[in-house]
Design an enzyme around this catalytic site. Structure first.
Site, PDB file in Angstrom:
ATOM      1  N   ARG A  71       0.794  -1.100  -0.011  1.00  0.00           N
ATOM      2  CA  ARG A  71      -0.077   0.057   0.160  1.00  0.00           C
ATOM      3  C   ARG A  71       0.732   1.127  -0.119  1.00  0.00           C
ATOM      4  NH1 ARG A  71      -3.050  -1.355   5.295  1.00  0.00           N
ATOM      5  NH2 ARG A  71      -1.028  -1.843   5.714  1.00  0.00           N
ATOM      6  N   HIS A  83      11.121 -22.265   4.846  1.00  0.00           N
ATOM      7  CA  HIS A  83      12.519 -21.845   4.488  1.00  0.00           C
ATOM      8  C   HIS A  83      13.748 -22.423   5.204  1.00  0.00           C
ATOM      9  CE1 HIS A  83      12.706 -19.330   8.290  1.00  0.00           C
ATOM     10  NE2 HIS A  83      13.793 -19.463   8.115  1.00  0.00           N
ATOM     11  N   ASP A  91       4.341 -21.421  16.028  1.00  0.00           N
ATOM     12  CA  ASP A  91       4.943 -20.614  15.040  1.00  0.00           C
ATOM     13  C   ASP A  91       6.298 -21.402  14.713  1.00  0.00           C
ATOM     14  OD1 ASP A  91       5.883 -18.112  13.702  1.00  0.00           O
ATOM     15  OD2 ASP A  91       7.509 -17.840  15.547  1.00  0.00           O
ATOM     16  N   HIS A 111       8.908 -25.622  11.151  1.00  0.00           N
ATOM     17  CA  HIS A 111      10.399 -26.083  11.200  1.00  0.00           C
ATOM     18  C   HIS A 111      10.681 -27.229  11.808  1.00  0.00           C
ATOM     19  CE1 HIS A 111      10.417 -22.135   9.453  1.00  0.00           C
ATOM     20  NE2 HIS A 111      10.688 -21.339  10.393  1.00  0.00           N
ATOM     21  N   LYS A 151      12.275 -18.693  22.921  1.00  0.00           N
ATOM     22  CA  LYS A 151      12.639 -17.399  22.359  1.00  0.00           C
ATOM     23  C   LYS A 151      13.566 -17.020  23.725  1.00  0.00           C
ATOM     24  CE  LYS A 151       9.764 -15.525  19.308  1.00  0.00           C
ATOM     25  NZ  LYS A 151      10.867 -15.194  18.113  1.00  0.00           N
TER      26      LYS A 151
HETATM   27  P1  NAP Z   1       5.485  -7.121   7.718  1.00  0.00           P
HETATM   28  O1  NAP Z   1       6.834  -6.579   7.970  1.00  0.00           O
HETATM   29  O2  NAP Z   1       4.213  -6.952   8.712  1.00  0.00           O
HETATM   30  O3  NAP Z   1       4.937  -6.687   6.296  1.00  0.00           O
HETATM   31  C1  NAP Z   1       3.569  -6.828   5.560  1.00  0.00           C
HETATM   32  C2  NAP Z   1       3.541  -6.387   4.217  1.00  0.00           C
HETATM   33  O4  NAP Z   1       2.313  -6.459   3.804  1.00  0.00           O
HETATM   34  C3  NAP Z   1       4.224  -4.929   4.090  1.00  0.00           C
HETATM   35  O5  NAP Z   1       4.626  -4.776   3.060  1.00  0.00           O
HETATM   36  C4  NAP Z   1       2.674  -4.225   3.893  1.00  0.00           C
HETATM   37  O6  NAP Z   1       2.972  -3.086   3.221  1.00  0.00           O
HETATM   38  C5  NAP Z   1       1.934  -5.397   3.187  1.00  0.00           C
HETATM   39  N1  NAP Z   1       0.288  -4.986   3.446  1.00  0.00           N
HETATM   40  C6  NAP Z   1      -0.135  -5.074   4.589  1.00  0.00           C
HETATM   41  N2  NAP Z   1      -1.383  -4.844   4.393  1.00  0.00           N
HETATM   42  C7  NAP Z   1      -1.501  -4.616   2.900  1.00  0.00           C
HETATM   43  C8  NAP Z   1      -2.824  -4.546   2.267  1.00  0.00           C
HETATM   44  N3  NAP Z   1      -3.855  -4.512   2.517  1.00  0.00           N
HETATM   45  N4  NAP Z   1      -2.522  -4.620   0.736  1.00  0.00           N
HETATM   46  C9  NAP Z   1      -1.105  -4.454   0.316  1.00  0.00           C
HETATM   47  N5  NAP Z   1      -0.255  -4.870   0.989  1.00  0.00           N
HETATM   48  C10 NAP Z   1      -0.329  -4.720   2.445  1.00  0.00           C
HETATM   49  O7  NAP Z   1       5.158  -9.042   7.598  1.00  0.00           O
HETATM   50  P2  NAP Z   1       6.647  -9.612   7.246  1.00  0.00           P
HETATM   51  O8  NAP Z   1       7.407 -10.027   8.493  1.00  0.00           O
HETATM   52  O9  NAP Z   1       7.613  -9.140   6.236  1.00  0.00           O
HETATM   53  O10 NAP Z   1       6.030 -11.225   7.034  1.00  0.00           O
HETATM   54  C11 NAP Z   1       5.448 -11.412   5.779  1.00  0.00           C
HETATM   55  C12 NAP Z   1       4.941 -12.833   5.843  1.00  0.00           C
HETATM   56  O11 NAP Z   1       5.941 -13.749   6.023  1.00  0.00           O
HETATM   57  C13 NAP Z   1       3.978 -13.274   6.887  1.00  0.00           C
HETATM   58  O12 NAP Z   1       3.030 -14.180   6.684  1.00  0.00           O
HETATM   59  C14 NAP Z   1       4.997 -13.999   7.985  1.00  0.00           C
HETATM   60  O13 NAP Z   1       4.337 -14.558   8.758  1.00  0.00           O
HETATM   61  C15 NAP Z   1       5.910 -14.744   7.260  1.00  0.00           C
HETATM   62  N6  NAP Z   1       7.211 -14.876   7.608  1.00  0.00           N
HETATM   63  C16 NAP Z   1       7.836 -13.758   8.182  1.00  0.00           C
HETATM   64  C17 NAP Z   1       9.192 -13.994   8.453  1.00  0.00           C
HETATM   65  C18 NAP Z   1       9.789 -13.025   8.880  1.00  0.00           C
HETATM   66  O14 NAP Z   1      11.245 -13.018   9.314  1.00  0.00           O
HETATM   67  N7  NAP Z   1       9.628 -11.606   8.714  1.00  0.00           N
HETATM   68  C19 NAP Z   1       9.537 -15.294   8.642  1.00  0.00           C
HETATM   69  C20 NAP Z   1       8.829 -16.303   8.195  1.00  0.00           C
HETATM   70  C21 NAP Z   1       7.728 -15.936   7.636  1.00  0.00           C
HETATM   71  P3  NAP Z   1       2.377  -1.672   3.365  1.00  0.00           P
HETATM   72  O15 NAP Z   1       1.968  -1.249   4.819  1.00  0.00           O
HETATM   73  O16 NAP Z   1       2.765  -0.866   2.441  1.00  0.00           O
HETATM   74  O17 NAP Z   1       1.045  -2.125   2.614  1.00  0.00           O
END
Ligand code: NAP
Length: 491
Positions: A52, A181, A238, A243, A343
């Site tokens: 967004r 991953h 989680d 994993h 953790k």
């Molecule tokens: P995050 O930092 O909260 O990022 C979420 C993303 O979604 C942002 O780019 C946000 O951007 C976008 N977003 C939210 N609402 C939206 C909407 N209505 N339309 C379009 N874009 C939208 O989350 P994350 O940590 O990167 O995790 C992403 C996924 O990966 C999740 O499923 C999480 O469980 C999984 N995951 C993450 C990690 C990790 O290390 N972070 C590890 C394993 C799995 P805007 O606010 O600009 O829209």
């Protein structure tokens, strides 16, 4: 199927939903840069970031230049490659819940229907359905499309099935890439190579010779910044459901008939289905739940879980889990598998330890009384390595044995950069190779084993036991493993 192929990819368009998020910045965008630098990113490959936030192509590139650059080690940063990488990225402001926003995506993709098309959903799982419906309604799913989803897939078997049903309405199973991953890590793939590419492990790999298996995923970090998500999730959902179970399965699976995706996954699911159920009192007896309290590291004090602003004062979410599992099969009968994750443990530390049985009859004196039998240690973090502990005669007059490690140091052997897990996975998604991804029935089987543990915790009101941040978790975890006369590796 070649697990270690480095050849260039077919032309592709990868639409990265959630491009401004944490995972994109820390792992996905760096993985693209590395692939471009290694020459496997075709000239006609592009990444379209979508979220967004209000960026243009130019301002998004400037943001990536600043936000992602710190995740590229200096010795791997090449300014010219970096500029080429930035030039391959576009940005599309898009709210995934607004159907009209997909029209512009359609315009960007027009005329490129022959290319591999990847919809990568790096967003909260609650948005998965909106995106798959959105791209379907906009007519963007081609025969050569795939969708990649991040874990956790659902909160239990029922919600995972709901997500999978929704996916199945618009994508075929061959197009769906469910990511864990850990499977992209070189060492995990090497475990497959070690087990099924060498003849001498197979005869040893059974209950007659293996005493127990311990799998630990320890983190020193707390829930900083992710508290709201984590408090709804907890360590069992989680980390264990995905994993830890995936690592267990790779250790325990039977040799597949070949390395094709279905042959490997057919064997993996047999292990999940053979896990003895942990239900009711049996689940309580064979599990430990913990929650960290304030503590200290060398770097200074840290607050407890409930001290975080986004965590309720009376939260009963676990930040630590230890389990004793058993697999009901000829190969593994009676071998306990101990799983542990938490953790705010002493360090970032992921390892699998396969403990072999002691020699049946001791003829040599040893420095430690054979207290530490042969052991295979597969370490995934902080470094990736495999070592085997064997007994040898110590140099000297008398015959006394002592344990030494045979180290399989891949850095010495290969002398090339080790891919990060997401590079491997991105390559495989574009190629359409599903071997390292979870099939729908695997996800369901994993939840099917996990759900009764959570239900038992609720039924018996088993609240998490407090443990101090910086420790190895509650003393109960030590008691769990000591029932079998064993100890966790706590180095
Ligand atoms: P995050 O930092 O909260 O990022 C979420 C993303 O979604 C942002 O780019 C946000 O951007 C976008 N977003 C939210 N609402 C939206 C909407 N209505 N339309 C379009 N874009 C939208 O989350 P994350 O940590 O990167 O995790 C992403 C996924 O990966 C999740 O499923 C999480 O469980 C999984 N995951 C993450 C990690 C990790 O290390 N972070 C590890 C394993 C799995 P805007 O606010 O600009 O829209």
């Amino acid at each position: 199927m070649n697990l270690i192929s480095d050849e260039a990819l077919q032309p592709f368009d990868l639409i990265l939903f959630g491009a401004t998020g944490d995972l994109s910045v820390r792992s996905l965008l760096p993985a693209f840069y590395f692939r471009l630098r290694e020459g496997s990113f075709p000239d006609d490959g592009q990444v379209i970031g979508a979220a967004r936030s209000d960026y243009t192509d130019e301002s998004f590139r400037a943001w990536v230049d600043e936000a992602v650059r710190p995740y590229i080690p200096d010795d791997q940063f090449e300014p010219e490659m970096w500029q080429r990488f930035l030039a391959r990225i576009q940005y599309l402001p898009l709210d995934v819940t607004t159907q009209d926003d997909y029209d512009e995506l359609g315009r960007r993709l027009a005329g490129r229907e022959e290319h591999a098309r990847v919809f990568y959903l790096s967003v909260a799982p609650s948005l998965f359905g909106a995106i798959t419906d959105g791209v379907h309604a906009a007519g963007l799913i081609t025969a050569n499309s795939r969708v990649a989803l991040e874990k956790p897939l659902g909160r239990d078997e029922a919600t995972a099935e709901e997500i999978n049903d929704r996916l199945a309405k618009v994508f075929e199973e061959r197009q769906i890439f469910r990511i864990d991953h850990y499977l992209g890590k070189e060492t995990v793939q090497n475990l497959l190579a070690l087990r099924f590419g060498n003849s001498f492990f197979e005869p040893l790999w059974r209950s007659e010779l293996i005493d127990d298996v311990q799998i630990t995923i320890a983190e020193d970090l707390g829930v900083d910044g992710r508290g709201a998500f984590y408090d709804q999730t907890g360590a069992l959902r989680d980390m264990v459901q995905n994993h830890l179970l995936q690592l267990l399965v790779i250790i325990a699976m039977e040799p597949p008939v070949n390395i094709s995706a279905d042959a490997v996954r057919d064997e993996k699911i047999k292990v999940l289905r053979a896990l003895k159920p942990l239900t009711g009192v049996n689940a309580i007896k064979n599990s430990v739940r913990g929650q960290y309290t304030a503590g200290a590291y060398d770097s200074g004090p840290v607050p407890g879980y409930r001290d975080n602003d986004d965590i309720p004062d009376d939260s009963t979410t676990e930040t630590f889990v230890a389990l004793r599992a058993e697999i009901g099969s000829w190969r593994w009968s009676g071998v306990p598998f101990f799983l542990r994750t938490g953790k705010r443990l002493p360090g970032k530390h992921t390892e699998i330890i396969v403990n072999f049985k002691k020699v049946p009859h001791e003829i040599f004196p040893t420095a430690d009384g054979f207290a530490t039998p042969n052991q295979l240690v597969i370490r995934l973090q902080p470094e990736e390595s495999i070592r085997m502990r064997i007994y040898v005669k110590a140099w000297g007059d008398d015959i006394q044995l002592q344990p030494v490690n045979l180290n399989l140091d891949f850095n010495d052997v290969f002398r090339k950069r080790r891919m990060i897990a997401y590079e491997r996975l991105l390559l495989d998604i574009v190629r359409g190779n599903q071997t390292l991804f979870m099939r729908r029935d695997e996800v369901a089987a994993a939840w099917h084993w996990i759900d009764p543990i959570r239900q038992a915790w609720e039924q018996y009101e088993y609240a998490p036991v407090p443990y101090e941040a910086g420790s190895w978790g509650p003393a109960d975890a030590r008691a769990l493993i000591s029932r079998d006369g064993l100890k966790w590796n706590e180095q």
